[in-house]
Design a protein around this motif. Structure first.
Motif: not given
Length: 217
Positions: A80-84, A109-125
């Motif tokens: 599972i990858s997190l993309w902008s 489930d997979v976990f990684w060190q927390p990365v900062a994001v702006n709440p209510s901004t669209t991200e992609y898994l």
């Protein structure tokens, strides 16, 4: 004299090294879409599907997906990858994690060190299985998750209109956040005051070392 020149840099380095770092200490579910109607697509060796979402917290510490059997059962690596943005639309990879699925009909489930994001901004898994196609992604009709959509990124879009956004579909997924995470950094004025203070300490140390010792007559 040579020793005094190392006092200020050493103090500044010590200040940087002792700044607090985020820790993965209290991970909780942030976004969750647990419903499904049926099987939507198998997992392919490359990114097969993406789910957009909007985080409530200011960070993302991991993600999960509910998997069902496709060709069979058995263990299989899941990524599972997190993309902008979508990888096919110039997105940037932010974080990624892999684990092994070992049973039918389970959350992975997979976990990684927390990365900062702006709440209510669209991200992609983005979901993939680099070792085979044993498992499938379930989905739910009717847009049960209003803050995102399911996208098809696989090799065999059928029908072709499914390539790209799939309207009114959502996969079964969830995201995690770390409640102890803080992305705050010192303000410029705070940094300036710290530098002035450390410079003063360094200067005083220099004066003490350079002042000649008094001797008894």
């Amino acid at each position: 004299m040579k020793k005094s020149r190392t006092v200020l840099p050493a103090l500044l380095l010590g200040a940087v090294l002792t700044l607090p770092a985020p820790t993965l200490a209290a991970v909780v579910i942030d976004q969750n879409q647990p419903l499904f109607t049926g099987l939507w697509s198998h997992l392919e060796p490359t990114g097969v599907a993406a789910q957009s979402f909007q985080q409530t917290a200011n960070n993302i510490a991991g993600a999960g997906i509910y998997l069902t059997p496709y060709y069979g059962s058995g263990s299989q690596d899941i990524t599972i990858s997190l993309w902008s943005n979508l990888p096919t639309s110039g997105g940037t990879l932010i974080a990624s994690g892999s684990t092994t699925a070992t049973a039918n009909n389970e959350w992975v489930d997979v976990f990684w060190q927390p990365v900062a994001v702006n709440p209510s901004t669209t991200e992609y898994l983005v979901f993939s299985a680099p070792t085979g196609w044993n498992y499938a992604i379930p989905f739910k009709y009717g847009n049960p998750y209003p803050l995102g959509s399911l996208f098809y990124l696989g090799m065999y879009p059928s029908p072709p209109s499914e390539y790209g956004i799939v309207m009114n579909y959502d996969t079964t997924f969830r995201t995690y956040s770390d409640t102890t995470f803080s992305s705050a950094v010192p303000e410029p004025s705070t940094w300036a005051m710290m530098l002035i203070g450390f410079a003063g300490i360094g200067f005083m140390a220099y004066r003490r070392k350079s002042k000649p010792a008094l001797s008894a007559a």
